[in-house]
Design a protein around this motif. Structure first.
Motif, PDB file in Angstrom:
ATOM      1  N   GLY A  52     -30.615 -22.281  -6.004  1.00 44.29           N
ATOM      2  CA  GLY A  52     -29.850 -22.434  -7.240  1.00 44.29           C
ATOM      3  C   GLY A  52     -28.629 -21.544  -7.317  1.00 44.29           C
ATOM      4  N   GLN A  53     -28.357 -20.813  -6.240  1.00 46.13           N
ATOM      5  CA  GLN A  53     -27.249 -19.860  -6.258  1.00 46.13           C
ATOM      6  C   GLN A  53     -25.898 -20.550  -6.139  1.00 46.13           C
ATOM      7  N   VAL A  54     -25.830 -21.649  -5.395  1.00 40.29           N
ATOM      8  CA  VAL A  54     -24.590 -22.410  -5.267  1.00 40.29           C
ATOM      9  C   VAL A  54     -24.846 -23.862  -5.657  1.00 40.29           C
ATOM     10  N   LEU A  55     -23.777 -24.526  -6.001  1.00 39.04           N
ATOM     11  CA  LEU A  55     -23.831 -25.943  -6.333  1.00 39.04           C
ATOM     12  C   LEU A  55     -22.952 -26.707  -5.360  1.00 39.04           C
ATOM     13  N   GLY A  56     -23.473 -27.816  -4.840  1.00 40.65           N
ATOM     14  CA  GLY A  56     -22.693 -28.693  -3.975  1.00 40.65           C
ATOM     15  C   GLY A  56     -22.360 -29.973  -4.709  1.00 40.65           C
ATOM     16  N   GLU A  57     -21.087 -30.341  -4.715  1.00 37.07           N
ATOM     17  CA  GLU A  57     -20.649 -31.532  -5.437  1.00 37.07           C
ATOM     18  C   GLU A  57     -19.763 -32.372  -4.528  1.00 37.07           C
ATOM     19  N   LYS A  58     -19.956 -33.695  -4.584  1.00 41.54           N
ATOM     20  CA  LYS A  58     -19.113 -34.585  -3.790  1.00 41.54           C
ATOM     21  C   LYS A  58     -17.772 -34.780  -4.480  1.00 41.54           C
ATOM     22  N   GLN A  59     -16.719 -34.609  -3.705  1.00 36.24           N
ATOM     23  CA  GLN A  59     -15.365 -34.810  -4.229  1.00 36.24           C
ATOM     24  C   GLN A  59     -14.551 -35.567  -3.200  1.00 36.24           C
ATOM     25  N   LYS A  60     -13.624 -36.389  -3.680  1.00 36.52           N
ATOM     26  CA  LYS A  60     -12.686 -37.063  -2.791  1.00 36.52           C
ATOM     27  C   LYS A  60     -11.484 -36.136  -2.612  1.00 36.52           C
ATOM     28  N   LEU A  61     -11.347 -35.610  -1.406  1.00 34.66           N
ATOM     29  CA  LEU A  61     -10.276 -34.655  -1.144  1.00 34.66           C
ATOM     30  C   LEU A  61      -8.966 -35.345  -0.801  1.00 34.66           C
ATOM     31  N   HIS A  62      -9.047 -36.575  -0.348  1.00 29.44           N
ATOM     32  CA  HIS A  62      -7.842 -37.334   0.003  1.00 29.44           C
ATOM     33  C   HIS A  62      -7.959 -38.728  -0.591  1.00 29.44           C
ATOM     34  N   GLU A  63      -6.842 -39.429  -0.651  1.00 33.07           N
ATOM     35  CA  GLU A  63      -6.854 -40.758  -1.267  1.00 33.07           C
ATOM     36  C   GLU A  63      -7.646 -41.748  -0.438  1.00 33.07           C
ATOM     37  N   GLY A  65     -10.639 -42.209   2.852  1.00 34.52           N
ATOM     38  CA  GLY A  65     -11.708 -41.497   3.536  1.00 34.52           C
ATOM     39  C   GLY A  65     -12.895 -41.240   2.629  1.00 34.52           C
ATOM     40  N   ARG A  66     -13.935 -40.737   3.248  1.00 30.86           N
ATOM     41  CA  ARG A  66     -15.172 -40.501   2.523  1.00 30.86           C
ATOM     42  C   ARG A  66     -15.075 -39.242   1.660  1.00 30.86           C
ATOM     43  N   ASN A  67     -15.991 -39.183   0.675  1.00 34.84           N
ATOM     44  CA  ASN A  67     -16.074 -37.971  -0.134  1.00 34.84           C
ATOM     45  C   ASN A  67     -16.602 -36.808   0.709  1.00 34.84           C
ATOM     46  N   ALA A  68     -16.193 -35.612   0.356  1.00 37.74           N
ATOM     47  CA  ALA A  68     -16.692 -34.404   1.018  1.00 37.74           C
ATOM     48  C   ALA A  68     -17.455 -33.579  -0.010  1.00 37.74           C
ATOM     49  N   VAL A  69     -18.428 -32.803   0.461  1.00 34.77           N
ATOM     50  CA  VAL A  69     -19.183 -31.921  -0.422  1.00 34.77           C
ATOM     51  C   VAL A  69     -18.463 -30.583  -0.495  1.00 34.77           C
ATOM     52  N   VAL A  70     -18.163 -30.156  -1.713  1.00 36.43           N
ATOM     53  CA  VAL A  70     -17.565 -28.831  -1.906  1.00 36.43           C
ATOM     54  C   VAL A  70     -18.578 -27.953  -2.628  1.00 36.43           C
ATOM     55  N   TYR A  71     -18.518 -26.659  -2.334  1.00 36.55           N
ATOM     56  CA  TYR A  71     -19.502 -25.716  -2.853  1.00 36.55           C
ATOM     57  C   TYR A  71     -18.823 -24.677  -3.730  1.00 36.55           C
TER      58      TYR A  71
END
Length: 330
Positions: A52-63, A65-71
């Protein structure tokens, strides 16, 4: 040689410190910034996310391509309680501040007391725990010597010889760091101004209270054997402590301030000498500097800087101390 558990703690600490910046990062970005492999980051981040110390969320970093997980750090996982108390112009007060893992101020309370004893401090800390039960560390600052968890030479008589660190740890079951307030302030100033390669000394002259200083030497806080390095109130001014206290008012204090400044510059040779306290004004620094140059060659003089307030430095010093401690045991 470090064992595998120590290496894991160290590597998780590097990830934790990176994420305190508040900017979400991908595994690849974390690997690049920390020097760890992507596979190692994946393992550590999975463990930190499960805890529970970090959260991973999917975000589209570019217009495309696939979503990437950011922490990012989970700011609901923990927070830090910062306790400070003071005697200023005869008024005793306790300040409680609660900080998120990224340094965001979540809560601030200031309470005045006629009698400021250990019970008052424990009471204010208990109130903070009532509002923020996920406090993971307590940082306590005292305007006195904090010798191995015990308050000594306090301007607040009812706190003299109080083992505050042990009392707080027994009451709340959280790790406690008790230090002189000046140590937190100069450390916070250096960290926030990114002065890792400089020697910086902070001088505080409050009215009616013995002055103190604190120094950071290229990122390392100088605390001394008994944790009171910088107590210029103990210098020999050719008078008793009571006589010195009588002179700690404007303008009588200036010769004492000059004498202490010459001693600090001569012994520590700092890049910056910071001045604060209600006995000082910004315009005083020209006179102090001129007096110091009568003894010290101009090329060895530090930059003299006036700080009208050290409140932000104090808070950031406590925050970065918490992060340093967290990095060692994430």
């Amino acid at each position: 040689m470090k064992d595998s558990a120590a290496i894991k703690r160290e590597n998780k600490g590097r990830i934790y410190r990176l994420l305190t910046g508040g900017t979400p990062c991908t595994k690849q970005q974390i690997a690049l910034e920390t020097g760890l492999s992507v596979a190692s980051c994946n393992t550590y981040l999975n463990e930190m996310e499960q805890a529970g110390q970090v959260l991973g969320e999917k975000q589209k970093l570019h217009e495309v391509g696939r979503n990437a997980v950011v922490y990012r750090l989970n700011e609901d996982y923990e927070c830090f309680l910062c306790l400070s108390f003071a005697l200023i112009q005869g008024i005793k007060s306790i300040t409680t501040q609660v900080l998120s893992p990224t340094g965001r101020l979540l809560d601030r309370q200031v309470q005045r007391f006629d009698t400021l004893d250990a019970a008052a401090i424990l009471g204010q800390a208990g109130a903070a725990f009532g509002r923020f039960p996920h406090i993971s560390q307590i940082l306590a600052g005292t305007p006195s010597i904090a010798e191995h968890g015990v308050i000594r030479h306090s301007d607040i008589p009812e706190l003299e010889q109080v083992p505050l660190k042990a009392l707080l740890e027994q009451q709340f079951g959280r790790p406690v760091h008790l230090a002189n307030d000046m140590h937190y302030k100069v450390y916070g100033y250096c960290r926030q101004n990114r002065l890792e390669d400089q020697i910086v000394t902070l001088v505080n002259y409050p009215a009616g209270v013995l002055p103190g200083t604190a120094t950071v030497h290229k990122g390392m806080l100088l605390t001394g054997k008994n944790l009171f390095a910088g107590m210029v109130g103990f210098l020999d001014y050719g008078m008793t402590l009571d006589q010195q206290l009588q002179k700690l008012r404007r303008p009588e204090a200036q010769p004492l301030i000059i004498q202490a400044s010459i001693a600090l510059i001569s012994i520590l040779n700092p890049h910056r000498l910071l001045f604060t306290g209600d006995l000082l004004r910004a315009e005083d620094l020209d006179r102090i500097g001129a007096a110091c140059r009568r003894c010290i060659p101009a090329e060895y003089m530090p930059d003299l800087v006036f700080l009208p307030s050290t409140d932000d430095c104090y808070r950031w010093g406590m925050y970065w101390t918490a992060i340093d401690r967290k990095e060692k045991n994430p």
